[in-house]
Design a protein around this motif. Structure first.
Motif, PDB file in Angstrom:
ATOM      1  N   LEU A  23      46.076  43.651  62.171  1.00 13.68           N
ATOM      2  CA  LEU A  23      46.441  43.554  60.770  1.00 13.68           C
ATOM      3  C   LEU A  23      45.207  43.800  59.912  1.00 13.68           C
ATOM      4  O   LEU A  23      44.079  43.611  60.365  1.00 13.68           O
ATOM      5  CB  LEU A  23      47.002  42.165  60.462  1.00 13.68           C
ATOM      6  N   ILE A  24      45.441  44.216  58.683  1.00 13.66           N
ATOM      7  CA  ILE A  24      44.364  44.331  57.710  1.00 13.66           C
ATOM      8  C   ILE A  24      44.148  42.944  57.119  1.00 13.66           C
ATOM      9  O   ILE A  24      45.098  42.309  56.647  1.00 13.66           O
ATOM     10  CB  ILE A  24      44.736  45.327  56.580  1.00 13.66           C
ATOM     11  N   GLU A  25      42.902  42.485  57.177  1.00  9.50           N
ATOM     12  CA  GLU A  25      42.529  41.201  56.595  1.00  9.50           C
ATOM     13  C   GLU A  25      41.422  41.478  55.589  1.00  9.50           C
ATOM     14  O   GLU A  25      40.448  42.160  55.911  1.00  9.50           O
ATOM     15  CB  GLU A  25      42.011  40.252  57.662  1.00  9.50           C
ATOM     16  N   LYS A  26      41.590  40.944  54.367  1.00 10.39           N
ATOM     17  CA  LYS A  26      40.578  41.186  53.352  1.00 10.39           C
ATOM     18  C   LYS A  26      40.710  40.148  52.249  1.00 10.39           C
ATOM     19  O   LYS A  26      41.739  39.485  52.121  1.00 10.39           O
ATOM     20  CB  LYS A  26      40.719  42.591  52.764  1.00 10.39           C
ATOM     21  N   THR A  27      39.644  40.025  51.480  1.00 12.17           N
ATOM     22  CA  THR A  27      39.676  39.225  50.266  1.00 12.17           C
ATOM     23  C   THR A  27      39.534  40.192  49.106  1.00 12.17           C
ATOM     24  O   THR A  27      38.633  41.026  49.103  1.00 12.17           O
ATOM     25  CB  THR A  27      38.552  38.175  50.241  1.00 12.17           C
ATOM     26  N   ARG A  28      40.443  40.090  48.152  1.00 11.70           N
ATOM     27  CA  ARG A  28      40.423  40.984  46.993  1.00 11.70           C
ATOM     28  C   ARG A  28      39.913  40.224  45.775  1.00 11.70           C
ATOM     29  O   ARG A  28      40.393  39.152  45.439  1.00 11.70           O
ATOM     30  CB  ARG A  28      41.808  41.541  46.706  1.00 11.70           C
ATOM     31  N   TYR A  29      38.924  40.835  45.144  1.00  9.04           N
ATOM     32  CA  TYR A  29      38.343  40.309  43.911  1.00  9.04           C
ATOM     33  C   TYR A  29      38.693  41.272  42.786  1.00  9.04           C
ATOM     34  O   TYR A  29      38.745  42.485  42.995  1.00  9.04           O
ATOM     35  CB  TYR A  29      36.822  40.208  44.032  1.00  9.04           C
ATOM     36  N   LYS A  30      38.908  40.746  41.597  1.00  6.47           N
ATOM     37  CA  LYS A  30      39.230  41.584  40.442  1.00  6.47           C
ATOM     38  C   LYS A  30      38.154  41.413  39.386  1.00  6.47           C
ATOM     39  O   LYS A  30      37.817  40.294  39.011  1.00  6.47           O
ATOM     40  CB  LYS A  30      40.602  41.222  39.891  1.00  6.47           C
ATOM     41  N   ILE A  31      37.634  42.562  38.929  1.00  5.16           N
ATOM     42  CA  ILE A  31      36.572  42.568  37.938  1.00  5.16           C
ATOM     43  C   ILE A  31      36.942  43.560  36.841  1.00  5.16           C
ATOM     44  O   ILE A  31      37.243  44.720  37.128  1.00  5.16           O
ATOM     45  CB  ILE A  31      35.216  42.985  38.564  1.00  5.16           C
ATOM     46  N   GLU A  32      36.901  43.114  35.586  1.00  4.64           N
ATOM     47  CA  GLU A  32      37.112  44.020  34.468  1.00  4.64           C
ATOM     48  C   GLU A  32      35.786  44.657  34.098  1.00  4.64           C
ATOM     49  O   GLU A  32      34.764  43.979  34.006  1.00  4.64           O
ATOM     50  CB  GLU A  32      37.703  43.274  33.284  1.00  4.64           C
ATOM     51  N   PHE A  33      35.819  45.978  33.929  1.00  8.52           N
ATOM     52  CA  PHE A  33      34.622  46.713  33.535  1.00  8.52           C
ATOM     53  C   PHE A  33      35.041  47.910  32.697  1.00  8.52           C
ATOM     54  O   PHE A  33      35.884  48.701  33.122  1.00  8.52           O
ATOM     55  CB  PHE A  33      33.824  47.176  34.764  1.00  8.52           C
ATOM     56  N   ALA A  34      34.466  48.029  31.518  1.00 15.21           N
ATOM     57  CA  ALA A  34      34.699  49.161  30.614  1.00 15.21           C
ATOM     58  C   ALA A  34      36.195  49.415  30.386  1.00 15.21           C
ATOM     59  O   ALA A  34      36.647  50.557  30.396  1.00 15.21           O
ATOM     60  CB  ALA A  34      33.994  50.411  31.126  1.00 15.21           C
ATOM     61  N   GLY A  35      36.952  48.339  30.212  1.00 13.87           N
ATOM     62  CA  GLY A  35      38.365  48.459  29.890  1.00 13.87           C
ATOM     63  C   GLY A  35      39.292  48.707  31.062  1.00 13.87           C
ATOM     64  O   GLY A  35      40.489  48.902  30.870  1.00 13.87           O
ATOM     65  N   LEU A  36      38.757  48.712  32.280  1.00 15.28           N
ATOM     66  CA  LEU A  36      39.588  48.918  33.468  1.00 15.28           C
ATOM     67  C   LEU A  36      39.453  47.743  34.424  1.00 15.28           C
ATOM     68  O   LEU A  36      38.411  47.073  34.465  1.00 15.28           O
ATOM     69  CB  LEU A  36      39.179  50.204  34.189  1.00 15.28           C
ATOM     70  N   LEU A  37      40.495  47.517  35.201  1.00 16.04           N
ATOM     71  CA  LEU A  37      40.476  46.467  36.210  1.00 16.04           C
ATOM     72  C   LEU A  37      40.111  47.073  37.565  1.00 16.04           C
ATOM     73  O   LEU A  37      40.822  47.941  38.076  1.00 16.04           O
ATOM     74  CB  LEU A  37      41.839  45.785  36.310  1.00 16.04           C
ATOM     75  N   TRP A  38      38.976  46.645  38.092  1.00 15.43           N
ATOM     76  CA  TRP A  38      38.510  47.087  39.408  1.00 15.43           C
ATOM     77  C   TRP A  38      38.925  46.048  40.435  1.00 15.43           C
ATOM     78  O   TRP A  38      38.784  44.845  40.219  1.00 15.43           O
ATOM     79  CB  TRP A  38      36.988  47.237  39.404  1.00 15.43           C
ATOM     80  N   GLU A  39      39.445  46.516  41.572  1.00 16.17           N
ATOM     81  CA  GLU A  39      39.798  45.640  42.684  1.00 16.17           C
ATOM     82  C   GLU A  39      38.821  45.917  43.815  1.00 16.17           C
ATOM     83  O   GLU A  39      38.744  47.045  44.307  1.00 16.17           O
ATOM     84  CB  GLU A  39      41.240  45.889  43.118  1.00 16.17           C
ATOM     85  N   ILE A  40      38.085  44.888  44.196  1.00 13.47           N
ATOM     86  CA  ILE A  40      37.088  45.022  45.251  1.00 13.47           C
ATOM     87  C   ILE A  40      37.643  44.334  46.490  1.00 13.47           C
ATOM     88  O   ILE A  40      37.950  43.146  46.471  1.00 13.47           O
ATOM     89  CB  ILE A  40      35.730  44.409  44.855  1.00 13.47           C
ATOM     90  N   ASP A  41      37.786  45.101  47.567  1.00 17.52           N
ATOM     91  CA  ASP A  41      38.300  44.575  48.832  1.00 17.52           C
ATOM     92  C   ASP A  41      37.146  44.395  49.812  1.00 17.52           C
ATOM     93  O   ASP A  41      36.504  45.375  50.205  1.00 17.52           O
ATOM     94  CB  ASP A  41      39.336  45.527  49.432  1.00 17.52           C
TER      95      ASP A  41
END
Length: 170
Positions: free
Chosen positions: A90-108
């Motif tokens: 299975l894929i296992e990950k932790t997803r973080y969300k960061i707003e930058f320059a008006g966009l939502l970045w999802e870091i896995d």
């Protein structure tokens, strides 16, 4: 038709972890996901994100766009499908969300068989949308099929130096 327009990038260093508010630490959501079906050009995925289950159908990627249909399902159903119907690993990950320059970045930040891989994704409204890249972004991998979760489930990052990687194109 539901369309996902997404660009993917590798993340460099640990600087991204500092992009947090003064009041709260950067916290992530634990994801577990697996695939019920993967064929050239399409996949059916089950995901448990925190305490919410999802069933997602994705089509062939063209450029940085693809058809995507996502439906919420009970967490218990998602867990049962992950445990009994999905092919390991299975894929296992932790997803973080960061707003930058008006966009939502999802870091896995991947764990398990894909430990050591950190990928940032940003969803766009148009394929030609101009974006400002944060300083913690490294190279773009939107066109590198190895970084698609469906391919990471079949050919984990930890095995890349030991095998040739086949891509399904979804």
């Amino acid at each position: 038709m539901a369309v996902e327009i997404e660009r993917k990038f590798l993340v460099k260093g640990e600087v991204w972890r500092r992009h947090q508010s003064e009041a709260a630490l950067l916290t992530g959501t634990i994801y577990r996901q697996g695939y019920l079906s993967t064929t050239k050009g399409k996949s059916v995925r089950v995901r448990l994100a925190g305490n919410q289950g999802y069933l997602t159908i994705k089509g062939l990627t063209k450029g940085v766009s693809r058809a995507e249909y996502e439906y919420t399902i009970p967490a218990e159903d998602a867990q049962e499908m992950l445990d009994t119907l999905c092919e390991p690993p299975l894929i296992e990950k932790t997803r973080y969300k960061i707003e930058f320059a008006g966009l939502l970045w999802e870091i896995d930040e991947f764990a398990g068989e894909n430990q050591g891989l950190i990928v940032a994704e940003v969803e766009l409204t148009d394929e030609n949308q101009v974006i400002e890249l944060p300083d913690w972004i490294d190279i773009e991998v939107s066109d590198d099929l190895r970084y698609y979760n469906v391919n990471l489930s079949q050919h984990p990052y930890s095995q890349w130096s030991k095998e040739g990687v086949q891509e399904t194109g979804v």
